[in-house]
Design a protein around this motif. Structure first.
Motif, PDB file in Angstrom:
ATOM      1  N   PRO A  37       0.829  -1.215   0.000  1.00  0.00           N
ATOM      2  CA  PRO A  37       0.000   0.000   0.000  1.00  0.00           C
ATOM      3  C   PRO A  37       0.859   1.259   0.000  1.00  0.00           C
ATOM      4  O   PRO A  37       1.931   1.295   0.589  1.00  0.00           O
ATOM      5  N   SER A  38       0.376   2.270  -0.681  1.00  0.00           N
ATOM      6  CA  SER A  38       1.084   3.544  -0.713  1.00  0.00           C
ATOM      7  C   SER A  38       0.114   4.669  -0.390  1.00  0.00           C
ATOM      8  O   SER A  38      -1.083   4.540  -0.570  1.00  0.00           O
ATOM      9  N   PHE A  39       0.672   5.742   0.102  1.00  0.00           N
ATOM     10  CA  PHE A  39      -0.108   6.952   0.376  1.00  0.00           C
ATOM     11  C   PHE A  39       0.291   7.973  -0.666  1.00  0.00           C
ATOM     12  O   PHE A  39       1.455   8.345  -0.767  1.00  0.00           O
ATOM     13  N   GLY A  40      -0.675   8.414  -1.453  1.00  0.00           N
ATOM     14  CA  GLY A  40      -0.409   9.388  -2.501  1.00  0.00           C
ATOM     15  C   GLY A  40      -1.538  10.384  -2.608  1.00  0.00           C
ATOM     16  O   GLY A  40      -2.332  10.564  -1.667  1.00  0.00           O
ATOM     17  N   LYS A  41      -1.614  11.025  -3.745  1.00  0.00           N
ATOM     18  CA  LYS A  41      -2.609  12.083  -3.958  1.00  0.00           C
ATOM     19  C   LYS A  41      -4.033  11.562  -3.801  1.00  0.00           C
ATOM     20  O   LYS A  41      -4.891  12.239  -3.239  1.00  0.00           O
ATOM     21  N   GLY A  42      -4.297  10.342  -4.275  1.00  0.00           N
ATOM     22  CA  GLY A  42      -5.653   9.789  -4.166  1.00  0.00           C
ATOM     23  C   GLY A  42      -6.104   9.661  -2.723  1.00  0.00           C
ATOM     24  O   GLY A  42      -7.210  10.083  -2.363  1.00  0.00           O
ATOM     25  N   ALA A  43      -5.240   9.094  -1.888  1.00  0.00           N
ATOM     26  CA  ALA A  43      -5.580   8.952  -0.473  1.00  0.00           C
ATOM     27  C   ALA A  43      -5.693  10.322   0.192  1.00  0.00           C
ATOM     28  O   ALA A  43      -6.583  10.548   1.013  1.00  0.00           O
ATOM     29  N   ALA A  44      -4.807  11.238  -0.192  1.00  0.00           N
ATOM     30  CA  ALA A  44      -4.850  12.589   0.390  1.00  0.00           C
ATOM     31  C   ALA A  44      -6.153  13.301   0.032  1.00  0.00           C
ATOM     32  O   ALA A  44      -6.797  13.912   0.891  1.00  0.00           O
ATOM     33  N   VAL A  45      -6.553  13.220  -1.225  1.00  0.00           N
ATOM     34  CA  VAL A  45      -7.803  13.866  -1.659  1.00  0.00           C
ATOM     35  C   VAL A  45      -8.993  13.243  -0.936  1.00  0.00           C
ATOM     36  O   VAL A  45      -9.898  13.949  -0.485  1.00  0.00           O
TER      37      VAL A  45
END
Length: 163
Positions: A70-78
């Motif tokens: 799993p990664s944290f990126g723009k999608g999770a941030a939005v």
């Protein structure tokens, strides 16, 4: 500036690494959503000038021991900004034209992968960001801003003849 931010971020999250990947893709179906307005404005300004180029970076935070996890990126941030704004994961998912099950799965995987609880769930009464989640999101936003500033500056220096 980006190197300093990278070192600072790595110092805070020892098992976390930052991956910056060049990206110019944008899904236009989110154009009317205020959560994506920054992307839309960038895209419209690029399209206004036929041959105007811009360097962009995609930021992801992943576990250094499991880069394919799993990664944290723009999608999770939005999505988390949506939870913060609407007080509900379900409403945030709807605003992003995302199935609730997909949003739930994304948040659950990121929470497990990074060992951080991002949202406190209250069933039908909604969800709120945890203090740790709010702090992580703020740091991510600041880091993303620093990286984007660096990318813009570096692009301007290295590609001044094609702007």
């Amino acid at each position: 500036m980006a190197n300093a931010a990278l070192c600072l971020f790595k110092g805070l999250f020892k098992k976390v690494i930052i991956c910056a990947i060049s990206s110019v893709m944008m899904n236009s179906k989110f154009g009317g959503n205020p959560l994506f307005q920054g992307f839309v404005n960038e895209r419209e300004s690029i399209m206004a000038a036929e041959h105007q180029f811009q360097g962009l970076a995609k930021i992801m935070i992943v576990d250094a021991n499991d880069r394919k996890g799993p990664s944290f990126g723009k999608g999770a941030a939005v999505l988390l900004h949506g939870v913060e704004e609407y007080g509900s994961l379900n409403r945030a998912a709807k605003e992003l034209h995302m199935a609730y099950s997909k949003a739930w799965s994304m948040i659950k995987k990121v929470e497990e992968g990074l060992n951080i609880q991002f949202i406190e769930r209250y069933g039908a009464r909604g969800s709120v960001l945890t203090e740790e989640g709010r702090e992580f999101l703020a740091r991510f936003d600041e880091f993303e801003s620093d990286v984007n500033d660096y990318v813009a500056q570096s692009f301007a220096e290295k590609f001044e003849d094609v702007q």
